[in-house]
Structure formats: structure tokens, C-alpha cells
Scaffold this active site. Structure first.
Site, mmCIF file in Angstrom:
data_model
loop_
_atom_site.group_PDB
_atom_site.id
_atom_site.type_symbol
_atom_site.label_atom_id
_atom_site.label_comp_id
_atom_site.label_asym_id
_atom_site.label_seq_id
_atom_site.Cartn_x
_atom_site.Cartn_y
_atom_site.Cartn_z
ATOM 1 N N LEU A 143 89.107 142.901 77.385
ATOM 2 C CA LEU A 143 87.947 142.187 77.902
ATOM 3 C C LEU A 143 88.373 140.763 78.227
ATOM 4 C CD1 LEU A 143 85.327 143.495 75.304
ATOM 5 C CD2 LEU A 143 86.179 144.585 77.387
ATOM 6 N N LYS A 530 72.233 185.262 65.945
ATOM 7 C CA LYS A 530 72.532 183.929 66.485
ATOM 8 C C LYS A 530 71.223 183.151 66.585
ATOM 9 C CE LYS A 530 75.151 181.429 69.941
ATOM 10 N NZ LYS A 530 74.286 180.264 69.796
ATOM 11 N N GLU A 674 68.605 184.686 70.257
ATOM 12 C CA GLU A 674 69.512 184.329 71.348
ATOM 13 C C GLU A 674 70.626 185.341 71.530
ATOM 14 O OE1 GLU A 674 72.025 180.356 72.759
ATOM 15 O OE2 GLU A 674 71.268 180.528 70.721
#
Length: 844
Positions: A143, A530, A674
Site C-alpha cells: 500500500l 442428504k 435432497e
């Protein structure tokens, strides 16, 4: 007559001259002072320069004054006057070759001070043991204040950059440069090339500029810099160097590139420090930058990307004739793998010894133990590092014929897998062995080399059975203190202990997306549901509960009801599971869970907790009653899980289906879940590793994406987001995969626009957006991760019919993996996408 002294440093004689010569006229600082400073600061400086080619800036006649600077010259190549004991490495440039010193010891540092090499500059990468250039192990941002700005503005930009780096899973540490600005360093895991790290740093600089155009500039042009802070990302280039932390600067005053704390950067009187101030600080506080060099993994050998031109078994083969010995003599090393096997072989050669071998980067890195494997923590045994062996050697037993190298009987004393805790190139390796015969033990290997020329000395290590074994609640750092308690090691161990006190559980093991065809023999697998939620590792100790996200972020405050774990868990344990929110039908709803993810304030959490209670589905155990179970097979871990965790309204241990994938998939579908997780019954738990012993089988296709922009809505969506533009990491950038405009609920739409406006940037982070999609796009910094469902991948690599599922604050861009079990994305594109994940400081 020139004053001359001959001193002995690290066993090397060094001639010191002109000790009273003034090198800094404005302060009267002499060469004697410089030598004294480098001698006293060496313990904290050398870890930041070791094994890195050092470029020097020399002021033979002193630095001069502010009005009349002294003559300086760069020096890269070593000249003939360089002492023979100075360690060195050669780099071949385009049209010449340079030989660089390695500032690995106090003797070399003393020699540099004697020749008035006041500044030491090093790159962000190190040489490996074989002399091959490794991937960078740190990222740096320089910087640099432009005209009209100063340290205060640099500190402001440093804090802004810190937010982004922390979000990437990195821990940035500041250094006031000793010149005008500030450097930010962050430790990396060595998985990216210099070009890849530079690309990430460049993108970060551009993101800062886009978010703060009045304060930050990322372009090097001097005409753009007045009134702004330049975020110089280019020093991550493999050919660039940065002033080493704790190096003096050749300015009018003897200032130092000084590591600082973030609290100091917030102070109103922030200023550059001179060498006397730095010595006093280190004496009181140690090295604030110690975390940059202690504890993060480093490869002992060249990285896989460098392996194509390097034969790691050349020496092994040169010592063996496969027509005369039964030992395996393959033509090449195995492809680099994520394997963590080990073997200890009892070798009745000319003298009985044991061979200690760890799988690493496709070979067995090996040590010979003349006095055997240590069985007591108070005794260190010699370990001599030998040539790398092929992986096939891990199962070798037999008699090597007389007259051949290593002639004698070889038997396997123990074998198994190991957990890697630390691998510091040429310095220290700490592993936990899970042996089939001798159980679980933690060992430390510590190099005893201290700068000599002898190859034998360089290969000498100590092996130490650590007093603190797995599960006793202590960390691994004490091995170094017990085996090699030097002043430098004590400084490092103190830093390790501080980190250990704030330790976190291991990162969770990751699954690979697959299909039913991947399950060859159902009897070898167990099948679990799941759960559609977010991953969490729960640590229960002393009746207290802490929850950590997949990224290691403490999320306990967001889910206070799960302190119930303390009541249902028998003793101390570390558990792996999924936090889910149920809808009115009792099914997990990822969309509903969104209302709990971002909350940290107590009032907000309490209100959401009443409306959206969560449950914790526990499916694995990493530690129970002080015993690590990561080295145990799945079947044993499930037994331990059932015995450790009781059931409650909020905490459940869901059942597993044994060897019946069809029934598991049918149940998952009927329950509206799922999909199914298939887990190999003999699989071990590999923290942070994506393994094929866990395969996820989904009923629908889903993909995590990074949001790169948005398009304004129309009609009922006027003044709101119409669609999001999405990408996935690929190569050194991000590949565009399409836009999504469905699946948003009203609350998501209300919250989305203000959030995205804060991240606006002028240019796109992706380059292959169709003109129709880019026409009225508003680009944003690619930091937010979401998830979509979709029908399939198109031949051009786009998502067909995507629908929004929700934000994924538990994941970051570096963790996105293209998931395509059907292969419709194309094997080449899939491989490229998966290998492109920029794992800067984070697991894939």
C-alpha cells in the site's frame, strides 16, 4: 590503519572492518550499530527470509542525508568474495544466470551487514530441498501513498483489504514498510502458482478501487496516484521482491520494515519505526508476524505443477538394478495424489535400522532411524533423510541380495494412514500416525541442520514421540520446544501456543458428486439421507458448545438453541453434522434456513429463533472422550456416534441404510430430501479433503455459483433485481455460466439490491458474457456465493433453466467446485473447472 576484528558466528570466521564508520549521518548510526541490530533481530528476521533468494541494496559509503543521498547499488549475483559457507541457489533468467544468497542463518546476516547490504529483498516463494522453485507461501499487498496521502490513508485501505482477505479465509498481517507505506502479508498453503496468486491479488486491488474510487488506485501510472493509495499487487509476481520484514531501510533515518498489530494501525499517531524502537518492541512482545511462518503447510518437494521436468525417483533408480533386486523400481513416480499413507519398515541391513516413510506428492519421503522408532517422549532419535521412494515400496517386504544397495531383510513394522499437522520445508514435520499394528501416535521430525556445507548434516533430523498424544487436549507445537529449544524456537512455540489456545476443530470432510453407477458393490457402502442445510462442526467440551461453519467461522451465536448438545452428548466430543430448518410439512427447507444464516445480534437471533427453529442432524464423530476417531473406519465411528449422542427434539442421529441404495433413494425421495450420501464402510475421516469414499447422489442438479453482476427488473420487478449473472472459477479467472431470474422470494428481493449496490464495480469479472446478457448489466465484485438448481449443462458450459435456491454464506468463492455427474459438461471442461479452484488459504 583500518580497524579489524575477526569473530566466530555459527562456527564461521568473519572479518569485520570499519566498525565506527557512520552509515546514517543524520543519526550517527555506525556499522557497529547495524551489526548489533541484525545480530539481535536475527531470530525473528530469518524465518521471513530463509530459503528465499535475496536481492541486496548496498550503501558502501553510507546512506547520506535527505538532501544529499548516498550512492546505492543493487546486487543480485554473488561475487567471488562471497564466503564459501554462504548457502546459495541459482536462478536461470532469460539471457543470464544469477546465483543468490539464502539468508538462512546469523552468519550470513552478519556478512551482509559487514558489506553494508542494509536492505534485504526477497520474493514470496521459497526454494525446495532440491533447489526447485516452489509455489508462493504468502501473498503481499504493498500500500503505497500517493502525493497528498500518508500512513493514515494506507491504514484505512489496509483495514478495507483486511475485510476482503478475511472473507477469503486468510489472516492478513500488517507491516509498516520503513519507507512511506504499509505491506499486508497473508500466509498461503502453497497450492497456487505465482501467476495465480498475482491474479487474485490484482482482482482484489481492482475490487478495492471499484468500491473506493476516491481513495484507492490499482493502476501503476503515476498520473493516477495523487490523492490516492496505490494497492500494488504486482509483488506477487514470481520475479518480484519485497523488502523483508525486519530489514533496515537505506533512508536518512535507520527505519525498519516493522511488523505491527491491527490495534496499532488504528492509532492516531501511527508512524514508521526505527531499529531501536523495533528491538524494544520485539523484546517486549515477540514477533507479531510469527503466524506468517509458523504452522501453515509447505511441501517438502517441488509442487505438482513443477513436477513435469523433475524426476523425483532418479536417485532411487540410480542406486538399484531391477534385474538384481526384488524392490519395486518403477519408471516414474506415481501421479501426485492426496494419499496419506505411511509405512515403517524394519531393515536388517549391515546394521539394523528402521525406515520411516510418509506419502507426499506421489512418493514416499523417507528417513532412516538408526536407533529405531522412539517409544518414550523424553528421548530423541536420529533420523537421516534419504532418497524418495516409490509408493509401491509401501508394501514391500523381502530380502535385498548381497552386494546390492541396502542388502538385507526388509519387513513391515507398521503401516497405515497419517494426519498431517505441520510440514515446514527442511525444518519440521508433525504427523499423527494411525498404525494397523501399533495404534495412534504423534511424532515430530525436526531438522538439526544449522548452515553447514555437509550434505549429511543437512539431512540430519531428530524424531520425537510427543508427550502430548492425540486427544489429550494439547497442541503439537511443544515438540519443537522439547526437541530443539533454541531461542528462535521458543519464540515460535510461544506463538503456536497462542494460536492453540484459540484452536478450532478440523475442517469437515467433503464429498464428491456422483451417480448410482459409482456404487459398484452396495455391500461396501452405507447410505444416509442428504440434509438440505448448512454444514457445521460442533465441539462439546466441559459442558460448553461451540459451532463452526465449513470455513472455520464460529457460528455459535447464530444458533443458541443448539447448546442443547451439551445435555445430549456423553462427555467431550467433536461432531460433524448439518443444521437444518424444517417447513410446515417437517421437511428441510434451505430457503427457510436463509432467515437464520446472517444473524449475529442477540435480538435478531432471538426473534428468528421463535419463527425459524433449527435442528442439528449429527452424522459423524471426529473425537470422543479425548480419543481422535478420524483414523477409524466409518463403521466404528457410527458405533461411537450412537453411544456418544443421545436424541432430543433438536438433536438427532439419523439412521443409515446398510447396503440398499434403492431403498435409500426411494426413502429420500418420499421424504422430499435432497438426495443420499453414500459412504464407504471402511473409509477414514479426512478433514478438509474432498474424497470419493463419500459420494453424494442428488435427485436434482444443483450448482454453487459466484454472483458477478445483476440486471434491473421490469414490470412488477421494477426498481428491483431482475436476474443475477453467475460464474464459476476456472483457470486464473471466472467463467460465465448464465443468469438466473426465478426462485427469489419477496424478502430475498427486498434485501438483494442494497447489498449488491455496495459491491458495484466498473468492469466485469468475467470476459465471455453474451452481449444480450451484458447490455444493461451492473457488475459487482465476485465475492458472494449462491446456489441454483438447473436442468442440465449446455454444450457451451451454461446452466439450462437455473432456479435460485439461496445464498451460501457458509462458503466462499475459493470453494466452488463444478458438479456434473452426468458428464454433459464435458470431461475436459469438468477437469479444468475442478482443477481451477483458487484454494488461497482455504480447502476445496
Amino acid at each position: 590503519m583500518t580497524e579489524e576484528h575477526v569473530v566466530s558466528v555459527d562456527g564461521h570466521r568473519i572479518r569485520l572492518t570499519n566498525l565506527d564508520k557512520v552509515l546514517y549521518p543524520e543519526t550517527g548510526t555506525t556499522k557497529r550499530d547495524v551489526l548489533d541490530y541484525y545480530a539481535r533481530i536475527a531470530d525473528v528476521l530469518i524465518p521471513h527470509t530463509a530459503n528465499r533468494p535475496a536481492t541486496r541494496k548496498r550503501w558502501v559509503h553510507g546512506v547520506g542525508t535527505a538532501d544529499e543521498p548516498g550512492q546505492m547499488f543493487f546486487q543480485k549475483n554473488l561475487d567471488e568474495s562471497t564466503p564459501s559457507w554462504v548457502k546459495r541457489r541459482t536462478i536461470e533468467h532469460k539471457n543470464h544466470t544469477n546465483e543468490y544468497p539464502l539468508v538462512n542463518d546469523l552468519a550470513t546476516l552478519t556478512w551482509l551487514a559487514q558489506i553494508a547490504a542494509l536492505e534485504i529483498h526477497v520474493p514470496q516463494w521459497q526454494f525446495g530441498r532440491t533447489g526447485t522453485q516452489k509455489n508462493p507461501d504468502r501473498l503481499v499487498l504493498d500500500l503505497d501513498p500517493g502525493e497528498g496521502t500518508g500512513l493514515a490513508e494506507c491504514a484505512e485501505v489496509a483495514r478495507l483489504a483486511r475485510d476482503i482477505l478475511t472473507g477469503m479465509g486468510l489472516d492478513p498481517l500488517p507491516v509498516t514498510s520503513g519507507s512511506k507505506g504499509i505491506h499486508l502479508y497473508a500466509a498461503l498453503d502453497g497450492k497456487q502458482t505465482s501467476d495465480e496468486v498475482a491474479a487474485v491479488a490484482h482482482e482484489l486491488a481492482r475490487a478495492l478501487e471499484a468500491d473506493h474510487p476516491d481513495l484507492v488506485v490499482s493502476d501503476m501510472k503515476k498520473t493516477l496516484r495523487p490523492g490516492k493509495v496505490l494497492v500494488d499487487w504486482s509483488q506477487n509476481n514470481g520475479n518480484k521482491t519485497t523488502i523483508a520484514p525486519y530489514s533496515l531501510r537505506g533512508r536518512a533515518h535507520p527505519t525498519v520494515a516493522a511488523p505491527r498489530t491491527w490495534r496499532e494501525l488504528a492509532g492516531k499517531n501511527l508512524a514508521q519505526l526505527d531499529y531501536t524502537e523495533v528491538l524494544a518492541r520485539v523484546r517486549r512482545r515477540g514477533d507479531p508476524l510469527a503466524g506468517l511462518t509458523a504452522g501453515h503447510l509447505a511441501s517438502l518437494e517441488p509442487t505438482p505443477e513443477r513436477m513435469a521436468g523433475f524426476d523425483r525417483l532418479e536417485k532411487y533408480r540410480s542406486m538399484r538394478d531391477d534385474s538384481k533386486t526384488p524392490e519395486p523400481v518403477p519408471a516414474a513416480a506415481a501421479p501426485t495424489s492426496d494419499g496419506t499413507s505411511f509405512v515403517i519398515q524394519e531393515h536388517h541391513a549391515r546394521r539394523l535400522h528402521y525406515d520411516f516413510r510418509l506419502e507426499h506428492d506421489g512418493v514416499l519421503v523417507s528417513w532412516a532411524l538408526p536407533k529405531g522408532v522412539p517409544t518414550e517422549s523424553g528421548v530423541n532419535h536420529l533420523a537421516v533423510q534419504t532418497e524418495d521412494h516409490p509408493l509401491e515400496y509401501g508394501s514391500f517386504e523381502g530380502r535385498i541380495p548381497a552386494g546390492e544397495y541396502g542388502a538385507g531383510e526388509v519387513t513391515i513394522w507398521d503401516a497405515g494412514t497419517y494426519d498431517l499437522e505441520k510440514w515446514r520445508d527442511g525444518k519440521e514435520v508433525i504427523v499423527v500416525l494411525h498404525g494397523e499394528k501399533h495404534g495412534t501416535h504423534r511424532y515430530a521430525l525436526i531438522s538439526t541442520a544449522h548452515g553447514g556445507d555437509s550434505k549429511n548434516q543437512e539431512n540430519n533430523w531428530l524424531i520425537h514421540l510427543m508427550k502430548e498424544q492425540p486427544g489429550d487436549g494439547t497442541g503439537a507445537a511443544d515438540a519443537s520446544a522439547q526437541a530443539a529449544p533454541s531461542g528462535k524456537e521458543r519464540t515460535r512455540v510461544g506463538a503456536d501456543r497462542a494460536r492453540r489456545d484459540a484452536s478450532r476443530p478440523p475442517s469437515p470432510m467433503l464429498a464428491t458428486l456422483g451417480a448410482e453407477a459409482d456404487i459398484d458393490d452396495e455391500g461396501d457402502w452405507a447410505f444416509e439421507m442428504k440434509w438440505d442445510g448448512i454444514r457445521a462442526v460442533a465441539e462439546v467440551r466441559g459442558g460448553k458448545v461451540r459451532l463452526f461453519s465449513r470455513n472455520g467461522v464460529d457460528i455459535t451465536v447464530s444458533y443458541p438453541e443448539l447448546v442443547e448438545l451439551a445435555d445430549v452428548v456423553d462427555g467431550d466430543a467433536v461432531l460433524d453434522g448439518e443444521i437444518v430448518a424444517l417447513d410446515r410439512t417437517g421437511r428441510p427447507s434451505f430457503g427457510r434456513l436463509q432467515g437464520r444464516m446472517h444473524l449475529r445480534k442477540k435480538d435478531d437471533v432471538d426473534a428468528a429463533m421463535r419463527d425459524i427453529p433449527v435442528h442439528f442432524m449429527v452424522f459423524d464423530v471426529l473425537e470422543a472422550h479425548g480419543e481422535s476417531l478420524t483414523g477409524a473406519e466409518y463403521t466404528r465411528r457410527r458405533e461411537a456416534l450412537r453411544s456418544v449422542v443421545g436424541a432430543s427434539d433438536l438433536v438427532q442421529v439419523p439412521p443409515a441404510f446398510d447396503g440398499d441404495l434403492g431403498a435409500a433413494l426411494a426413502s429420500s425421495s418420499a421424504l422430499g430430501l435432497e438426495g443420499v450420501m453414500a459412504k464407504k464402510r471402511d473409509g477414514l475421516y479426512s478433514p478438509g479433503i474432498r474424497s470419493r469414499t463419500w459420494i453424494k447422489l442428488k435427485h436434482h442438479l444443483a450448482q454453487e455459483v459466484v454472483v458477478v453482476g445483476w440486471r434491473p427488473g421490469h414490470g412488477s420487478r421494477a426498481r428491483r433485481v431482475g436476474s443475477l449473472l453467475m460464474g464459476v472459477p476456472e483457470g486464473d479467472g471466472i467463467r460465465y455460466v448464465g443468469r438466473v431470474g426465478t426462485g427469489f422470494d419477496e424478502k430475498t428481493l427486498d434485501e438483494m439490491l442494497p447489498r449488491l449496490k455496495k459491491m458495484a464495480r466498473k468492469t466485469s469479472a468475467v470476459t465471455d458474457v453474451p452481449a444480450a446478457d451484458a447490455r444493461d448489466a451492473v457488475w459487482v465484485s465476485p465475492r458472494l456465493v449462491g446456489e441454483v438448481e438447473f436442468a442440465e449443462w449446455t454444450p457451451t458450459g451454461r446452466l439450462r433453466q437455473p432456479s435460485w435456491r439461496g445464498w451460501r454464506p457458509d462458503k466462499d468463492v475459493t470453494q466452488i467446485v463444478v458438479e456434473d455427474p452426468s458428464g454433459t459438461l464435458g470431461a475436459d471442461a469438468q477437469a479444468a473447472a475442478e482443477s481451477s479452484v483458487a484454494d488461497v488459504g482455504a480447502g476445496g
